[in-house]
Design an enzyme around this catalytic site. Sequence first.
Site, mmCIF file in Angstrom:
data_model
loop_
_atom_site.group_PDB
_atom_site.id
_atom_site.type_symbol
_atom_site.label_atom_id
_atom_site.label_comp_id
_atom_site.label_asym_id
_atom_site.label_seq_id
_atom_site.Cartn_x
_atom_site.Cartn_y
_atom_site.Cartn_z
ATOM 1 N N ARG A 243 -9.803 11.709 5.000
ATOM 2 C CA ARG A 243 -9.368 11.162 3.702
ATOM 3 C C ARG A 243 -8.349 12.081 3.022
ATOM 4 O O ARG A 243 -7.494 11.602 2.267
ATOM 5 C CB ARG A 243 -10.602 10.899 2.829
ATOM 6 C CG ARG A 243 -11.368 9.682 3.329
ATOM 7 C CD ARG A 243 -12.765 9.550 2.795
ATOM 8 N NE ARG A 243 -13.419 8.402 3.444
ATOM 9 C CZ ARG A 243 -14.734 8.232 3.548
ATOM 10 N NH1 ARG A 243 -15.557 9.136 3.034
ATOM 11 N NH2 ARG A 243 -15.222 7.170 4.159
ATOM 12 N N ARG A 268 23.311 2.974 -9.787
ATOM 13 C CA ARG A 268 23.406 1.576 -10.229
ATOM 14 C C ARG A 268 23.743 1.510 -11.719
ATOM 15 O O ARG A 268 23.106 2.176 -12.542
ATOM 16 C CB ARG A 268 22.054 0.900 -9.961
ATOM 17 C CG ARG A 268 21.869 -0.442 -10.616
ATOM 18 C CD ARG A 268 22.616 -1.526 -9.890
ATOM 19 N NE ARG A 268 22.355 -2.822 -10.493
ATOM 20 C CZ ARG A 268 23.011 -3.918 -10.144
ATOM 21 N NH1 ARG A 268 23.960 -3.868 -9.223
ATOM 22 N NH2 ARG A 268 22.734 -5.064 -10.724
ATOM 23 N N GLN A 279 16.254 4.171 -21.332
ATOM 24 C CA GLN A 279 14.963 4.829 -21.548
ATOM 25 C C GLN A 279 13.822 4.162 -20.766
ATOM 26 O O GLN A 279 12.912 4.843 -20.272
ATOM 27 C CB GLN A 279 14.639 4.815 -23.040
ATOM 28 C CG GLN A 279 13.714 5.930 -23.436
ATOM 29 C CD GLN A 279 13.602 6.052 -24.940
ATOM 30 O OE1 GLN A 279 13.375 5.064 -25.634
ATOM 31 N NE2 GLN A 279 13.759 7.233 -25.454
ATOM 32 N N GLU A 363 -9.919 4.294 6.176
ATOM 33 C CA GLU A 363 -10.716 5.523 5.995
ATOM 34 C C GLU A 363 -11.537 5.470 4.700
ATOM 35 O O GLU A 363 -11.738 6.465 4.013
ATOM 36 C CB GLU A 363 -9.852 6.775 6.119
ATOM 37 C CG GLU A 363 -9.227 6.831 7.515
ATOM 38 C CD GLU A 363 -8.732 8.173 7.968
ATOM 39 O OE1 GLU A 363 -9.251 9.187 7.484
ATOM 40 O OE2 GLU A 363 -7.827 8.200 8.810
ATOM 41 N N GLY A 364 -11.991 4.258 4.390
ATOM 42 C CA GLY A 364 -12.800 4.013 3.196
ATOM 43 C C GLY A 364 -11.939 3.435 2.095
ATOM 44 O O GLY A 364 -10.996 4.076 1.629
ATOM 45 N N THR A 365 -12.285 2.219 1.671
ATOM 46 C CA THR A 365 -11.521 1.552 0.601
ATOM 47 C C THR A 365 -11.633 2.356 -0.701
ATOM 48 O O THR A 365 -12.500 3.225 -0.845
ATOM 49 C CB THR A 365 -12.098 0.149 0.338
ATOM 50 O OG1 THR A 365 -13.467 0.311 -0.050
ATOM 51 C CG2 THR A 365 -12.019 -0.746 1.571
HETATM 52 N N1 CAA Z 1 -21.156 13.914 5.631
HETATM 53 C C1 CAA Z 1 -22.260 13.928 6.455
HETATM 54 N N2 CAA Z 1 -23.225 12.989 6.392
HETATM 55 C C2 CAA Z 1 -23.091 12.004 5.483
HETATM 56 C C3 CAA Z 1 -21.998 11.933 4.606
HETATM 57 C C4 CAA Z 1 -20.997 12.944 4.710
HETATM 58 N N3 CAA Z 1 -19.927 12.931 3.925
HETATM 59 N N4 CAA Z 1 -22.118 10.835 3.839
HETATM 60 C C5 CAA Z 1 -23.258 10.242 4.212
HETATM 61 N N5 CAA Z 1 -23.862 10.953 5.203
HETATM 62 C C6 CAA Z 1 -25.100 10.650 5.877
HETATM 63 C C7 CAA Z 1 -26.261 10.622 4.887
HETATM 64 O O1 CAA Z 1 -26.807 11.905 4.703
HETATM 65 C C8 CAA Z 1 -27.235 9.659 5.550
HETATM 66 O O2 CAA Z 1 -27.951 10.328 6.571
HETATM 67 P P1 CAA Z 1 -29.539 10.577 6.416
HETATM 68 O O3 CAA Z 1 -30.153 9.258 6.113
HETATM 69 O O4 CAA Z 1 -29.915 11.152 7.725
HETATM 70 O O5 CAA Z 1 -29.671 11.547 5.272
HETATM 71 C C9 CAA Z 1 -26.315 8.689 6.287
HETATM 72 O O6 CAA Z 1 -25.048 9.332 6.401
HETATM 73 C C10 CAA Z 1 -26.159 7.365 5.587
HETATM 74 O O7 CAA Z 1 -25.676 7.635 4.275
HETATM 75 P P2 CAA Z 1 -25.997 6.680 3.068
HETATM 76 O O8 CAA Z 1 -27.486 6.488 2.959
HETATM 77 O O9 CAA Z 1 -25.277 7.210 1.887
HETATM 78 O O10 CAA Z 1 -25.385 5.303 3.598
HETATM 79 P P3 CAA Z 1 -24.757 4.117 2.779
HETATM 80 O O11 CAA Z 1 -24.684 2.976 3.718
HETATM 81 O O12 CAA Z 1 -25.425 3.909 1.463
HETATM 82 O O13 CAA Z 1 -23.259 4.648 2.434
HETATM 83 C C11 CAA Z 1 -20.974 4.931 3.092
HETATM 84 C C12 CAA Z 1 -22.439 5.121 3.425
HETATM 85 C C13 CAA Z 1 -20.534 6.077 2.203
HETATM 86 C C14 CAA Z 1 -20.716 3.606 2.378
HETATM 87 C C15 CAA Z 1 -20.294 4.955 4.454
HETATM 88 O O14 CAA Z 1 -20.780 3.894 5.242
HETATM 89 C C16 CAA Z 1 -18.797 4.913 4.386
HETATM 90 O O15 CAA Z 1 -18.153 5.924 4.201
HETATM 91 N N6 CAA Z 1 -18.179 3.702 4.579
HETATM 92 C C17 CAA Z 1 -16.753 3.600 4.764
HETATM 93 C C18 CAA Z 1 -16.442 3.746 6.218
HETATM 94 C C19 CAA Z 1 -15.038 4.164 6.490
HETATM 95 O O16 CAA Z 1 -14.463 5.000 5.795
HETATM 96 N N7 CAA Z 1 -14.469 3.621 7.564
HETATM 97 C C20 CAA Z 1 -13.169 3.972 7.996
HETATM 98 C C21 CAA Z 1 -13.098 3.876 9.482
HETATM 99 S S1 CAA Z 1 -11.763 4.743 10.274
HETATM 100 C C22 CAA Z 1 -10.373 3.861 9.890
HETATM 101 O O17 CAA Z 1 -10.143 3.576 8.779
HETATM 102 C C23 CAA Z 1 -9.421 3.410 10.926
HETATM 103 C C24 CAA Z 1 -8.430 4.368 11.341
HETATM 104 O O18 CAA Z 1 -8.255 4.512 12.533
HETATM 105 C C25 CAA Z 1 -7.559 5.098 10.363
#
Ligand code: CAA
Length: 381
Positions: A243, A268, A279, A363-365
């Site tokens: 991110r 321009r 301004q 990489e997360g909305t």
């Molecule tokens: N570091 C390490 N572990 C983490 C963490 C972090 N930053 N954030 C969460 N975790 C762990 C938690 O500790 C938890 O583990 P335990 O249960 O063992 O403690 C587990 O992950 C699940 O966490 P949550 O209970 O918070 O799960 P959630 O479903 O409520 O929320 C979320 C998770 C933050 C929404 C997550 O799913 C997320 O980030 N979603 C977005 C996904 C994303 O960014 N995708 C992008 C894909 S890549 C891409 O974009 C394409 C590309 O090629 C560029």
Amino acid sequence: MQIELSEEQQMIQALAREFAEKEVKPVAALLDAEARFPHETVKRMGELGLMGIAVPEAYGGSGADTVAYVLALEEIAKACASHAVIMSVNNSLYCDPVLKYGTDEQRKKFLAPFASGQQIGCFALTEPQAGSDATNQHTLAVRDGDGYVLNGRKVFVTNGREAAVALVFAQTDPAKAHRGISAFLIERGTPGFLVPKVEDKLGIRASDTAEFVFEECRVRAANRLGEEGMGFKIAMGTLDGGRIGIAAQALGIAAGAFDLSVAYAKERKSFGVPIAQHQMVQWMLADMATAIEAARLLIWRAAALKDAGRPFGPEASMAKLFASEMAMKATTDAIQVHGGYGYIKEYQVERYFRDAKITQIYEGTSQIQKLIIARHVLGAR
Ligand code: CAA
């Protein structure tokens, strides 16, 4: 408090700036129009040490740090956001976890050629039903003798068609939900690893975004990254770093559109004077400049925390949220400064506008970044 770049950081910034100006900028519009992957310039990025900036030299990288990485990414994104995401995914989403979680043997095989840019890597987490809801993984990896057999589907994989190795997340123990997810390094050409589709996109058109299908795909246990069940933590920790990269990409997009806007405003004329003298145009440029600088500081702070080995996840989310929203606004205003010409491809700002949009999504909305930040400020994480 001192905000002073080291000599090495300034050198990498200058190198990236010169390369972007001379070699990337001249080809960016054509690559976008043809949706063509920039093989030659990506190879050059490898030669210049931009594909593994924070990876130690012993593993083929430049041995610099995350601050140097974001400085370089901003420069590349100013010229072309597609080059920036290719670079960002290879550095942050591929090399970083292999360095952090790989065994020495894995680092030799799966890191050195990638950090030096001879090959590129990708990160396959997202599935049709698992975008923001990333824990909802359906790809299965079933243990079988000295390996695993994978079945499932991944979508929206940046670098997917070009990557020699994919970091793939799959369920090894569905009963444990996200604690049953594991990570695998899977080489292209492995039987059962198919790339049936490359997406046609609004922006970052010179980068490839592919779909993967795994059909009875056999992977050696030696290709598993980290312990069984550690995959989701690897994915989340990796995305924290990624991110920062996307924030730097968004910053570069905004800064590139801003530079074009300043030049255009001076040239321009309307009502007998350059529009820079009006301004209302000055205000737009002032707002853009201020927001760009604010994003830069958030990004540098997140990068510096990562380099210091301190927690940086919420700061990375703040940087990405702010920079990507800012990039969308700045590129919208850049078109406004250009008036009708801004809507025309020849003037380039429309490409920056199209490229900015994805930074609010991948990489997360922005909504997911807010969720992470809110949990942090509320002490829920
Ligand atoms: N570091 C390490 N572990 C983490 C963490 C972090 N930053 N954030 C969460 N975790 C762990 C938690 O500790 C938890 O583990 P335990 O249960 O063992 O403690 C587990 O992950 C699940 O966490 P949550 O209970 O918070 O799960 P959630 O479903 O409520 O929320 C979320 C998770 C933050 C929404 C997550 O799913 C997320 O980030 N979603 C977005 C996904 C994303 O960014 N995708 C992008 C894909 S890549 C891409 O974009 C394409 C590309 O090629 C560029």
